[in-house]
Design an enzyme around this catalytic site. Structure first.
Site, PDB file in Angstrom:
ATOM      1  N   ALA A   8     -17.076   0.635  11.719  1.00 58.04           N
ATOM      2  CA  ALA A   8     -16.945  -0.823  11.694  1.00 58.04           C
ATOM      3  C   ALA A   8     -18.024  -1.505  12.528  1.00 58.04           C
ATOM      4  O   ALA A   8     -18.243  -2.707  12.411  1.00 58.04           O
ATOM      5  CB  ALA A   8     -15.568  -1.227  12.190  1.00 58.04           C
ATOM      6  N   ARG A  13     -28.656  -2.694  17.476  1.00 55.33           N
ATOM      7  CA  ARG A  13     -29.986  -2.189  17.847  1.00 55.33           C
ATOM      8  C   ARG A  13     -30.825  -1.736  16.651  1.00 55.33           C
ATOM      9  O   ARG A  13     -32.020  -1.475  16.789  1.00 55.33           O
ATOM     10  CB  ARG A  13     -29.839  -1.043  18.856  1.00 55.33           C
ATOM     11  CG  ARG A  13     -29.568  -1.546  20.263  1.00 55.33           C
ATOM     12  CD  ARG A  13     -29.217  -0.417  21.204  1.00 55.33           C
ATOM     13  NE  ARG A  13     -27.841   0.044  20.999  1.00 55.33           N
ATOM     14  CZ  ARG A  13     -27.334   1.145  21.558  1.00 55.33           C
ATOM     15  NH1 ARG A  13     -28.098   1.911  22.317  1.00 55.33           N
ATOM     16  NH2 ARG A  13     -26.077   1.474  21.340  1.00 55.33           N
ATOM     17  N   GLY A  73     -12.754  -2.031  19.747  1.00 53.43           N
ATOM     18  CA  GLY A  73     -12.781  -0.702  20.355  1.00 53.43           C
ATOM     19  C   GLY A  73     -12.360   0.386  19.385  1.00 53.43           C
ATOM     20  O   GLY A  73     -11.745   0.112  18.344  1.00 53.43           O
ATOM     21  N   GLY A  96     -19.365   7.089  11.440  1.00 59.24           N
ATOM     22  CA  GLY A  96     -20.334   6.802  10.377  1.00 59.24           C
ATOM     23  C   GLY A  96     -21.772   6.891  10.835  1.00 59.24           C
ATOM     24  O   GLY A  96     -22.681   7.025  10.023  1.00 59.24           O
ATOM     25  N   ASN A 374     -46.250   1.716 -28.431  1.00 62.24           N
ATOM     26  CA  ASN A 374     -44.818   1.810 -28.742  1.00 62.24           C
ATOM     27  C   ASN A 374     -44.101   0.478 -28.626  1.00 62.24           C
ATOM     28  O   ASN A 374     -42.955   0.368 -29.000  1.00 62.24           O
ATOM     29  CB  ASN A 374     -44.141   2.848 -27.834  1.00 62.24           C
ATOM     30  CG  ASN A 374     -44.295   2.516 -26.364  1.00 62.24           C
ATOM     31  OD1 ASN A 374     -45.266   1.872 -25.961  1.00 62.24           O
ATOM     32  ND2 ASN A 374     -43.341   2.937 -25.567  1.00 62.24           N
ATOM     33  N   SER A 393     -60.086  11.724 -30.216  1.00 59.78           N
ATOM     34  CA  SER A 393     -60.182  10.964 -28.965  1.00 59.78           C
ATOM     35  C   SER A 393     -60.036   9.475 -29.219  1.00 59.78           C
ATOM     36  O   SER A 393     -60.396   8.978 -30.283  1.00 59.78           O
ATOM     37  CB  SER A 393     -61.546  11.215 -28.311  1.00 59.78           C
ATOM     38  OG  SER A 393     -61.580  12.551 -27.869  1.00 59.78           O
ATOM     39  N   ARG A 428     -60.957   3.383 -38.806  1.00 60.50           N
ATOM     40  CA  ARG A 428     -61.956   2.660 -38.022  1.00 60.50           C
ATOM     41  C   ARG A 428     -63.048   2.187 -38.969  1.00 60.50           C
ATOM     42  O   ARG A 428     -63.161   2.665 -40.095  1.00 60.50           O
ATOM     43  CB  ARG A 428     -62.538   3.577 -36.948  1.00 60.50           C
ATOM     44  CG  ARG A 428     -63.272   4.743 -37.548  1.00 60.50           C
ATOM     45  CD  ARG A 428     -63.930   5.639 -36.516  1.00 60.50           C
ATOM     46  NE  ARG A 428     -64.822   6.552 -37.176  1.00 60.50           N
ATOM     47  CZ  ARG A 428     -64.856   7.864 -36.966  1.00 60.50           C
ATOM     48  NH1 ARG A 428     -64.020   8.422 -36.113  1.00 60.50           N
ATOM     49  NH2 ARG A 428     -65.715   8.610 -37.602  1.00 60.50           N
TER      50      ARG A 428
HETATM   51  C1  UD1 Z   1     -17.395   6.409  22.233  1.00 60.76           C
HETATM   52  C2  UD1 Z   1     -16.398   7.052  23.169  1.00 60.76           C
HETATM   53  C3  UD1 Z   1     -17.162   7.828  24.249  1.00 60.76           C
HETATM   54  C4  UD1 Z   1     -18.087   8.848  23.618  1.00 60.76           C
HETATM   55  C5  UD1 Z   1     -19.006   8.157  22.620  1.00 60.76           C
HETATM   56  C6  UD1 Z   1     -19.819   9.179  21.873  1.00 60.76           C
HETATM   57  C7  UD1 Z   1     -14.538   5.495  23.204  1.00 60.76           C
HETATM   58  C8  UD1 Z   1     -13.844   4.465  23.968  1.00 60.76           C
HETATM   59  N1  UD1 Z   1     -15.613   6.015  23.761  1.00 60.76           N
HETATM   60  O1  UD1 Z   1     -18.209   5.511  22.966  1.00 60.76           O
HETATM   61  O2  UD1 Z   1     -16.244   8.484  25.106  1.00 60.76           O
HETATM   62  O3  UD1 Z   1     -18.837   9.502  24.621  1.00 60.76           O
HETATM   63  O4  UD1 Z   1     -18.236   7.414  21.667  1.00 60.76           O
HETATM   64  O5  UD1 Z   1     -20.812   8.532  21.145  1.00 60.76           O
HETATM   65  O6  UD1 Z   1     -14.126   5.828  22.108  1.00 60.76           O
HETATM   66  N2  UD1 Z   1     -16.362   1.626  16.203  1.00 60.76           N
HETATM   67  C9  UD1 Z   1     -15.542   0.937  15.344  1.00 60.76           C
HETATM   68  N3  UD1 Z   1     -14.823  -0.113  15.814  1.00 60.76           N
HETATM   69  C10 UD1 Z   1     -14.887  -0.500  17.099  1.00 60.76           C
HETATM   70  C11 UD1 Z   1     -15.711   0.218  17.975  1.00 60.76           C
HETATM   71  C12 UD1 Z   1     -16.427   1.282  17.501  1.00 60.76           C
HETATM   72  O7  UD1 Z   1     -15.479   1.250  14.159  1.00 60.76           O
HETATM   73  O8  UD1 Z   1     -14.176  -1.456  17.440  1.00 60.76           O
HETATM   74  C13 UD1 Z   1     -17.133   2.738  15.688  1.00 60.76           C
HETATM   75  C14 UD1 Z   1     -18.627   2.446  15.748  1.00 60.76           C
HETATM   76  O9  UD1 Z   1     -19.080   1.909  14.517  1.00 60.76           O
HETATM   77  C15 UD1 Z   1     -19.224   3.816  16.008  1.00 60.76           C
HETATM   78  C16 UD1 Z   1     -18.123   4.559  16.732  1.00 60.76           C
HETATM   79  O10 UD1 Z   1     -16.930   3.848  16.507  1.00 60.76           O
HETATM   80  O11 UD1 Z   1     -19.498   4.490  14.811  1.00 60.76           O
HETATM   81  C17 UD1 Z   1     -18.386   4.720  18.209  1.00 60.76           C
HETATM   82  O12 UD1 Z   1     -18.571   3.468  18.780  1.00 60.76           O
HETATM   83  P1  UD1 Z   1     -19.602   3.252  19.957  1.00 60.76           P
HETATM   84  O13 UD1 Z   1     -19.451   1.876  20.451  1.00 60.76           O
HETATM   85  O14 UD1 Z   1     -20.918   3.750  19.586  1.00 60.76           O
HETATM   86  O15 UD1 Z   1     -19.058   4.306  21.011  1.00 60.76           O
HETATM   87  P2  UD1 Z   1     -18.557   4.018  22.452  1.00 60.76           P
HETATM   88  O16 UD1 Z   1     -17.321   3.206  22.388  1.00 60.76           O
HETATM   89  O17 UD1 Z   1     -19.684   3.523  23.232  1.00 60.76           O
END
Ligand code: UD1
Ligand code: CA
Length: 445
Positions: A8, A13, A73, A96, A374, A393, A428
């Site tokens: 999600a 970045r 989260g 993903g 064609n 040719s 021709r």
């Molecule tokens: C998370 C872990 C962390 C771990 C790290 C590895 C938690 C709280 N922390 O970190 O311990 O070391 O991954 O990379 O889980 N995503 C959602 N919805 C959200 C938030 C995230 O779908 O609300 C998805 C993101 O698209 C991504 C993945 O979850 O694919 C991880 O999210 P990201 O923010 O990169 O990881 P952290 O929370 O920093």
């Protein structure tokens, strides 16, 4: 076991107007790498958020989709897919944007999970520089994961990190998701907090960091893609394919290549391409979605959606487009373009030619500069050239038109009518010589 892929996140970045997980790696969107690995283990669900509609277009039909409107989260993301979780099945969590996790590693994680009869089994890694990751804090039989932003300096010293990949007991996670809160440094619902509720928990440490590395920006994307390419090329070489310089050969994951085929530098082999044995491919060649037999030589050419049988040679500088089919021993030479064309055994088109919507028999010689006309501006029309014919040719074959068996057309002809078998066609103007004309002009002055 069921598999839930979290995807999600915004991917800020990447600095892109497209969602992160649809960026392609070796021709395949990032999320499809994860799905292809995941589906081996069971039913797959995906949590989408940012530009979900755009991501959906890339997902296979049998994937369950859940929407997380606001990214609150990882714990919240799983909560959004709560109905996907089955109390009687384990749940594997993947991301993903961590595309290269392998089936082998996940199998190990599953084995540990089943053997220990765990509530949760965490895939971890030991990193020299663990900054940014959640740390694995082991306290007796229990494990706590502390996010970097919430960690004390003491916890920051811990080098075992959470890769974010786990297997949960379905019943356990379903029950404990509701116990999450967002009282932490990031104000997020952490999936990691569920781990601390587990009585039966252990980790599996992976050695291969590449597999658990996430992609956050386009620099990482290029680096990881390069590593994946290296692994694909190495696998092929170990299976008997000769790659002269694997650093500059780009082969996509679904490509199959036979033993003793040689791949020269600056060659791209893409999509669902299959190449047989003893071929010479490249240099500077691009082949996509094509099937190529044995002992075929292709040099500096572009080939797409084409079938090539054995002992064919193509190029340099040929372009074979969709629907081309070259039979045994065909020779296609420089600056020849083909489209929707069948070329029969032992037929040659060696120079400067366009063959479109044509059916060409065996042992035909297509003279330099032959064009099948064609297209009449509205519709495409077919050209048929039968066995043994000889096209002079610089001919224009105005379709629809048929050249009979063993017929010959004179050089420079514009052929608008069918040519019967065994006949000569001249289309021709007859040449006129005006004797002394130049000399007379000169003397007039
Ligand atoms: C998370 C872990 C962390 C771990 C790290 C590895 C938690 C709280 N922390 O970190 O311990 O070391 O991954 O990379 O889980 N995503 C959602 N919805 C959200 C938030 C995230 O779908 O609300 C998805 C993101 O698209 C991504 C993945 O979850 O694919 C991880 O999210 P990201 O923010 O990169 O990881 P952290 O929370 O920093
Ligand atoms: Ca985060």
């Amino acid at each position: 076991m069921k598999v839930l892929i979290l995807a999600a996140g915004l991917g800020k970045r990447m600095k892109s107007k497209y969602p992160k997980v649809i960026h392609k790696i070796l021709g395949k969107p990032m999320i499809n790498w994860v799905i292809d690995t995941a589906r081996v283990f069971g039913k797959v669900g995906v949590v989408l958020g940012y530009k979900a509609e755009e991501v959906k277009k890339f997902l296979p039909d049998d994937i369950e989709i859940y929407i997380q409107e606001e990214q609150l989260g990882t714990g919240h993301a799983v909560l959004c897919a709560k109905e996907f979780i089955d109390e009687n099945e384990n749940l594997l969590i993947l991301y993903g944007d961590v595309p290269f996790i392998s089936q082998v590693t996940l199998k190990k994680l599953e084995q540990e999970h089943l053997k220990m009869n765990n509530e949760v089994t965490i895939l971890t890694a030991i990193l020299e520089n663990p900054a940014g990751y959640g740390r694995i804090v082991k306290e007796g039989n229990k494990i706590r994961i502390v996010e970097d932003k919430d960690a004390t300096s003491e916890i920051k010293e811990i080098k075992e990190i959470n890769t974010g990949i786990y297997i949960f007991n379905g019943k356990f996670i379903k029950k404990n998701l509701d116990n999450l809160n967002n009282k932490n440094a990031q104000g997020e619902y952490y999936l990691t907090d569920v781990v601390s509720f587990a009585e039966k928990v252990s980790t599996v440490i992976t050695e291969d960091i590449f597999e658990v590395t996430g992609i956050n920006d386009k620099v990482q994307l290029a680096k990881l893609e390069k590593e994946m390419r290296k692994r694909i090329n190495e696998k092929l070489m170990l299976e008997g394919v000769r790659i002269i310089d694997p650093e500059v050969v780009y082969i996509e994951p679904n490509v199959k290549i036979g033993k003793d085929t040689i791949i020269y530098p600056f060659t791209f082999i893409e999509g669902e391409t299959e190449i047989g044995e003893d071929c010479e491919i490249g240099p500077m060649t691009r082949i996509k979605d094509s099937k190529i037999g044995n002992n075929v030589k292709i040099n500096r050419s572009e080939i797409e959606k084409t079938i090539i049988e054995d002992n064919v040679s193509v190029g340099p500088f040929s372009r074979l487009r969709e629907g081309t089919h070259l039979k045994n021993k065909v020779k296609i030479g420089n600056f020849v373009e083909t489209k929707k064309t069948l070329v029969g055994e032992n037929t040659k088109a060696q120079h400067l030619t366009y063959l479109g919507d044509a059916t060409i028999g065996k042992d035909v010689n297509i003279g330099a500069g032959t064009i099948t006309c064609n297209y009449d501006g509205k519709k495409k029309h077919p050209t048929t050239i039968e066995d043994g014919a000889f096209i002079g040719s610089n001919n224009s074959l105005v379709a629809p038109v048929k050249i009979g068996k063993n017929a010959i057309t004179g050089a420079g002809s514009v052929i608008t009518n069918d040519v019967p078998d065994d006949s000569l066609a001249l289309g021709r103007a007859r040449q006129i010589n005006k004797e002394g004309w130049v000399k007379n002009k000169r003397e007039e002055k």
